[in-house]
Design a protein around this motif. Sequence first.
Motif, mmCIF file in Angstrom:
data_model
loop_
_atom_site.group_PDB
_atom_site.id
_atom_site.type_symbol
_atom_site.label_atom_id
_atom_site.label_comp_id
_atom_site.label_asym_id
_atom_site.label_seq_id
_atom_site.Cartn_x
_atom_site.Cartn_y
_atom_site.Cartn_z
ATOM 1 N N GLY A 94 3.067 -3.173 25.479
ATOM 2 C CA GLY A 94 2.019 -2.656 24.807
ATOM 3 C C GLY A 94 1.635 -1.203 25.134
ATOM 4 O O GLY A 94 0.802 -0.632 24.715
ATOM 5 N N ASN A 95 2.457 -0.362 25.780
ATOM 6 C CA ASN A 95 2.127 0.825 26.178
ATOM 7 C C ASN A 95 2.812 1.951 25.228
ATOM 8 O O ASN A 95 2.315 3.063 25.305
ATOM 9 C CB ASN A 95 2.771 1.177 27.742
ATOM 10 N N GLU A 96 3.942 1.690 24.689
ATOM 11 C CA GLU A 96 4.529 2.621 23.758
ATOM 12 C C GLU A 96 4.669 2.133 22.450
ATOM 13 O O GLU A 96 5.131 1.053 21.980
ATOM 14 C CB GLU A 96 6.052 2.790 24.324
ATOM 15 N N LEU A 97 4.421 3.108 21.362
ATOM 16 C CA LEU A 97 4.495 2.894 20.001
ATOM 17 C C LEU A 97 5.810 3.027 19.666
ATOM 18 O O LEU A 97 6.583 4.066 20.080
ATOM 19 C CB LEU A 97 3.557 3.738 19.304
ATOM 20 N N MET A 98 6.565 1.950 19.181
ATOM 21 C CA MET A 98 7.987 1.704 18.868
ATOM 22 C C MET A 98 8.236 2.167 17.530
ATOM 23 O O MET A 98 9.237 3.047 17.350
ATOM 24 C CB MET A 98 8.549 0.444 19.054
ATOM 25 N N PHE A 99 7.543 1.725 16.631
ATOM 26 C CA PHE A 99 7.797 1.791 15.123
ATOM 27 C C PHE A 99 6.431 1.358 14.224
ATOM 28 O O PHE A 99 5.586 0.828 14.660
ATOM 29 C CB PHE A 99 9.154 1.501 14.573
ATOM 30 N N ARG A 100 6.451 2.153 13.137
ATOM 31 C CA ARG A 100 5.530 1.719 12.237
ATOM 32 C C ARG A 100 6.270 1.312 10.988
ATOM 33 O O ARG A 100 7.146 1.714 10.624
ATOM 34 C CB ARG A 100 4.710 3.126 11.881
ATOM 35 N N ILE A 101 5.702 0.268 10.492
ATOM 36 C CA ILE A 101 6.181 -0.576 9.169
ATOM 37 C C ILE A 101 4.962 -0.419 8.150
ATOM 38 O O ILE A 101 3.986 -0.631 8.053
ATOM 39 C CB ILE A 101 6.506 -2.038 9.443
ATOM 40 N N TYR A 102 5.645 -0.065 6.942
ATOM 41 C CA TYR A 102 4.933 -0.151 5.680
ATOM 42 C C TYR A 102 5.565 -1.270 4.463
ATOM 43 O O TYR A 102 6.780 -0.949 4.463
ATOM 44 C CB TYR A 102 4.912 1.196 5.029
ATOM 45 N N SER A 133 0.792 -1.287 -0.043
ATOM 46 C CA SER A 133 -0.057 0.032 0.080
ATOM 47 C C SER A 133 0.772 1.202 0.001
ATOM 48 O O SER A 133 2.027 1.157 0.510
ATOM 49 C CB SER A 133 -0.740 0.125 1.238
ATOM 50 N N ASP A 134 0.295 2.178 -0.801
ATOM 51 C CA ASP A 134 0.967 3.525 -0.597
ATOM 52 C C ASP A 134 0.319 4.273 0.247
ATOM 53 O O ASP A 134 0.891 5.631 0.611
ATOM 54 C CB ASP A 134 1.126 4.117 -1.950
ATOM 55 N N ASP A 135 -0.854 4.141 0.968
ATOM 56 C CA ASP A 135 -1.566 4.674 1.840
ATOM 57 C C ASP A 135 -0.786 4.942 3.061
ATOM 58 O O ASP A 135 -0.496 3.747 3.970
ATOM 59 C CB ASP A 135 -3.097 4.009 2.023
ATOM 60 N N LEU A 136 -0.647 6.047 3.714
ATOM 61 C CA LEU A 136 0.250 6.308 5.079
ATOM 62 C C LEU A 136 -0.701 5.575 6.305
ATOM 63 O O LEU A 136 -0.016 5.481 7.215
ATOM 64 C CB LEU A 136 0.579 7.612 5.200
ATOM 65 N N GLY A 137 -1.781 5.591 5.985
ATOM 66 C CA GLY A 137 -2.539 4.988 7.056
ATOM 67 C C GLY A 137 -2.892 3.426 7.353
ATOM 68 O O GLY A 137 -3.273 2.834 8.229
ATOM 69 N N SER A 138 -2.010 2.756 6.199
ATOM 70 C CA SER A 138 -2.044 1.268 6.375
ATOM 71 C C SER A 138 -0.892 0.849 6.928
ATOM 72 O O SER A 138 -0.725 -0.397 6.625
ATOM 73 C CB SER A 138 -2.225 0.882 4.978
ATOM 74 N N GLY A 139 -0.093 1.606 7.705
ATOM 75 C CA GLY A 139 0.943 1.023 8.433
ATOM 76 C C GLY A 139 0.742 0.144 9.452
ATOM 77 O O GLY A 139 -0.348 0.169 10.005
ATOM 78 N N TRP A 140 1.729 -0.820 9.713
ATOM 79 C CA TRP A 140 1.352 -1.682 10.974
ATOM 80 C C TRP A 140 2.216 -1.093 12.255
ATOM 81 O O TRP A 140 3.478 -0.764 12.215
ATOM 82 C CB TRP A 140 2.213 -3.018 10.773
ATOM 83 N N ASP A 141 1.447 -0.560 13.200
ATOM 84 C CA ASP A 141 1.991 -0.326 14.450
ATOM 85 C C ASP A 141 2.465 -1.232 15.493
ATOM 86 O O ASP A 141 1.698 -1.975 15.880
ATOM 87 C CB ASP A 141 0.873 0.737 15.117
#
Length: 160
Positions: free
Chosen positions: A127-135, A113-121
């Motif tokens: 489970g308390n801290e968002l570490m990274f997002r993968i596309y 996907s090229d949609d920035l909303g479709s990344g994997w958080d």
Amino acid sequence: MDKNSKKVANALKLLSILIVIFISSLILSANFVPSKYLKDFSEHSVEEILPHEVFGEQTFSFSDRYVLSTGETFKLPDNYNLIPRQIDVEGRRAWLEVSRNGDFVDDQVLPISDDLGSGWDVYSEDGNELMFRIYLNDVYLNKIDSGSTESVCVVYIEMM
């Protein structure tokens, strides 16, 4: 305005446009894997496409693309690893796993996907801290030698 003034004004406009283009290209190239590594994968081995030193100690940013093959362990900050478990070229998706210090953290099947909303958080182990997002940017077959190929995926990684 006389002719000389117009010429000077036009020259200044052109010069300012060229300066903006030059500075923009410097900024973009500072965080981007050189395009020579991202072209024509069909005739090169993975080592030729993205040599190991590209994956060494580095600063991660959203503009960084990484080419990974099935089962390869890609080291992330804070002892996290990203491992492509399966890559479905026909289905245009990849099963990715994140581990930390060898322990399973999370996994996900991502479609291209090229949609920035479709990344994997991906969150911390608690489970308390968002570490990274993968596309997932692309999947394809990479020709290894004259008779064999391997599935590879191209991912973006956004650090939080």
